[in-house]
Scaffold this motif. Structure first.
Motif, mmCIF file in Angstrom:
data_model
loop_
_atom_site.group_PDB
_atom_site.id
_atom_site.type_symbol
_atom_site.label_atom_id
_atom_site.label_comp_id
_atom_site.label_asym_id
_atom_site.label_seq_id
_atom_site.Cartn_x
_atom_site.Cartn_y
_atom_site.Cartn_z
ATOM 1 N N GLU A 65 1.461 10.933 -8.781
ATOM 2 C CA GLU A 65 2.579 10.021 -8.586
ATOM 3 C C GLU A 65 2.364 9.188 -7.332
ATOM 4 O O GLU A 65 1.819 9.666 -6.336
ATOM 5 N N LEU A 66 2.765 7.924 -7.387
ATOM 6 C CA LEU A 66 2.695 7.041 -6.231
ATOM 7 C C LEU A 66 4.003 6.262 -6.160
ATOM 8 O O LEU A 66 4.391 5.615 -7.133
ATOM 9 N N CYS A 67 4.679 6.348 -5.030
ATOM 10 C CA CYS A 67 6.011 5.745 -4.882
ATOM 11 C C CYS A 67 5.956 4.526 -3.971
ATOM 12 O O CYS A 67 5.343 4.569 -2.896
ATOM 13 N N VAL A 68 6.607 3.453 -4.416
ATOM 14 C CA VAL A 68 6.601 2.189 -3.696
ATOM 15 C C VAL A 68 8.040 1.713 -3.514
ATOM 16 O O VAL A 68 8.848 1.783 -4.452
ATOM 17 N N LEU A 71 9.981 5.256 3.875
ATOM 18 C CA LEU A 71 8.545 5.434 4.147
ATOM 19 C C LEU A 71 8.353 6.420 5.294
ATOM 20 O O LEU A 71 7.550 7.360 5.191
ATOM 21 N N ARG A 72 9.089 6.238 6.375
ATOM 22 C CA ARG A 72 8.982 7.154 7.509
ATOM 23 C C ARG A 72 9.405 8.573 7.135
ATOM 24 O O ARG A 72 8.855 9.548 7.647
ATOM 25 N N ASP A 73 10.361 8.690 6.222
ATOM 26 C CA ASP A 73 10.838 10.012 5.804
ATOM 27 C C ASP A 73 9.915 10.671 4.782
ATOM 28 O O ASP A 73 10.177 11.793 4.346
ATOM 29 N N GLY A 74 8.862 9.970 4.365
ATOM 30 C CA GLY A 74 7.916 10.546 3.423
ATOM 31 C C GLY A 74 8.334 10.484 1.974
ATOM 32 O O GLY A 74 7.744 11.144 1.121
ATOM 33 N N LEU A 75 9.345 9.659 1.654
ATOM 34 C CA LEU A 75 9.841 9.578 0.280
ATOM 35 C C LEU A 75 9.075 8.547 -0.549
ATOM 36 O O LEU A 75 9.138 8.573 -1.782
ATOM 37 N N VAL A 76 8.401 7.605 0.107
ATOM 38 C CA VAL A 76 7.552 6.648 -0.598
ATOM 39 C C VAL A 76 6.216 6.556 0.129
ATOM 40 O O VAL A 76 6.090 6.972 1.285
ATOM 41 N N ASP A 77 5.227 5.986 -0.548
ATOM 42 C CA ASP A 77 3.875 5.902 0.006
ATOM 43 C C ASP A 77 3.556 4.528 0.585
ATOM 44 O O ASP A 77 2.745 4.417 1.506
ATOM 45 N N VAL A 78 4.160 3.497 0.024
ATOM 46 C CA VAL A 78 3.909 2.121 0.469
ATOM 47 C C VAL A 78 5.236 1.370 0.465
ATOM 48 O O VAL A 78 6.050 1.548 -0.449
ATOM 49 N N ARG A 87 6.136 4.764 -9.268
ATOM 50 C CA ARG A 87 7.595 4.704 -9.154
ATOM 51 C C ARG A 87 7.932 3.611 -8.146
ATOM 52 O O ARG A 87 7.604 3.740 -6.966
ATOM 53 N N VAL A 88 8.551 2.539 -8.611
ATOM 54 C CA VAL A 88 8.842 1.379 -7.766
ATOM 55 C C VAL A 88 10.353 1.218 -7.644
ATOM 56 O O VAL A 88 11.067 1.190 -8.648
ATOM 57 N N THR A 89 10.829 1.095 -6.416
ATOM 58 C CA THR A 89 12.253 0.934 -6.146
ATOM 59 C C THR A 89 12.480 -0.317 -5.323
ATOM 60 O O THR A 89 11.770 -0.552 -4.340
ATOM 61 N N SER A 90 13.459 -1.137 -5.708
ATOM 62 C CA SER A 90 13.834 -2.317 -4.930
ATOM 63 C C SER A 90 14.827 -1.903 -3.854
ATOM 64 O O SER A 90 15.892 -1.369 -4.158
ATOM 65 N N LEU A 91 14.461 -2.173 -2.601
ATOM 66 C CA LEU A 91 15.323 -1.818 -1.475
ATOM 67 C C LEU A 91 15.266 -2.919 -0.426
ATOM 68 O O LEU A 91 14.317 -3.703 -0.374
ATOM 69 N N GLY A 92 16.272 -2.960 0.429
ATOM 70 C CA GLY A 92 16.209 -3.811 1.598
ATOM 71 C C GLY A 92 15.125 -3.332 2.544
ATOM 72 O O GLY A 92 14.701 -2.164 2.505
ATOM 73 N N SER A 93 14.657 -4.225 3.410
ATOM 74 C CA SER A 93 13.517 -3.903 4.270
ATOM 75 C C SER A 93 13.765 -2.692 5.162
ATOM 76 O O SER A 93 12.914 -1.798 5.274
#
Length: 310
Positions: free
Chosen positions: A91-94, A135-142, A122-128
């Motif tokens: 799995e790769l989360c973005v 990303l800092r919390d380790g929930l996504v990779d990029v 797994r791609v999620t649209s989020l504010g910056s």
């Protein structure tokens, strides 16, 4: 407690003999004896009856399932980390800003999926701001976000610039501001604005600019999808200041104008970057996806904006 001590204990239990356990562990019998004795000393009770056939004491019987679980968990951990290092990630989360998700990521995602069909994206649209937090919390990779050095300037962060784009004004086709070829900030201050919610870089950029220029800013409505922005702006006098990539799908019911550059005022730009962490780049699928984004997105942007390819 050391892993080899637990393994030596389990080997004696399995074989019933310190000598056979030594052969199983490929060490000397004295080494097995020392390891089991050190384990017993740390635990405070004998674990084995040392007879012709080694058998469990009461404490040994209680410790046995824990010892088995410790070694099993260790083997599972080693296997998982080795597979990660070999690129066997499942799995790769973005997390990415809306405009990048809509306009520039689909060809990149399709190419990556073709290269690595075993990896589920797994791609999620989020504010910056939110994307950088997960990303800092380790929930996504990029994360693909509007650059904010305050949040990305740290030793573990890897930041690559993808493109810089102007910020322009979206309004209804019949809006009074369409009389301008380029709209001054003074005129922008006269109308209510549709804005992004807190946590979006665009919202902060627009608010800060109005404050720096000493102009009134009237955020009448907060939304978080581009379709909703277009729908509200079509209804009447509300306007919205958005990045160029978010305005590519504007139809003939809408109008887009640049912001004027004149004395005391300025146009706006935002930089979009790809962000990951140093440790994630040690994992082959993440490193490959990150590089693919850095290689493919800039020319896609240039093509869509009609600019010369970088």
């Amino acid at each position: 407690m050391r892993l080899e001590q637990v393994e030596a204990f389990l080997a004696v239990v399995e074989t019933g003999s310190f000598q056979k356990a030594a052969r199983l562990c490929q060490v000397t019998q004295s080494t097995v004896s020392r390891q089991v004795q050190a384990l017993e000393t740390e635990l405070g009770l004998p674990l084995l009856h040392r007879q012709a056939k080694a058998t469990l004491t009461v404490a040994g019987d209680r410790f046995l399932p824990h010892a088995s679980r410790i070694c099993r968990e260790w083997r599972n951990a080693v296997t998982e980390i080795r597979e990660l290092a070999e690129g066997k990630q499942t799995e790769l989360c973005v997390a990415a800003i809306h405009s990048a998700c809509a306009q520039f990521l689909p060809p990149v995602l399709q190419q990556f999926c073709s290269r690595r069909p075993q990896v589920q994206l797994r791609v999620t649209s989020l504010g910056s701001d939110r994307a950088l937090k997960v990303l800092r919390d380790g929930l996504v990779d990029v994360a693909i976000v509007m650059n904010n050095p305050r949040l990305t300037l740290s030793s573990e962060m890897v930041v690559r610039s993808l493109y810089t784009e102007t910020v322009e004004v979206l309004m209804a086709a019949g809006h009074p501001l369409t009389e301008y070829e380029a709209i001054p900030w003074t005129a922008l201050a006269e109308y209510p604005h549709v804005v992004f919610k807190d946590g979006y870089g665009m919202q902060r950029l627009v608010q800060n600019t109005f404050a720096q220029l000493g102009k009134q800013f009237y955020p009448a409505l907060e939304l978080n999808t581009l379709d909703a922005f277009r729908g509200m702006v079509r209804q009447g006098k509300m306007i919205s200041i958005l990045p160029k990539s978010a305005l590519l799908d504007a139809d003939d019911t809408l109008a887009v104008r640049p912001i004027a550059q004149d004395a005391g005022c300025h146009s706006l730009e935002r930089e979009v970057v790809a962000v990951t962490t140093q440790d994630r780049l040690e994992i082959p699928p993440i490193a490959e996806f990150f590089q693919l984004v850095c290689d493919k997105v800039p020319p896609l942007v240039a093509k869509m904006f009609g600019d010369p390819a970088p």
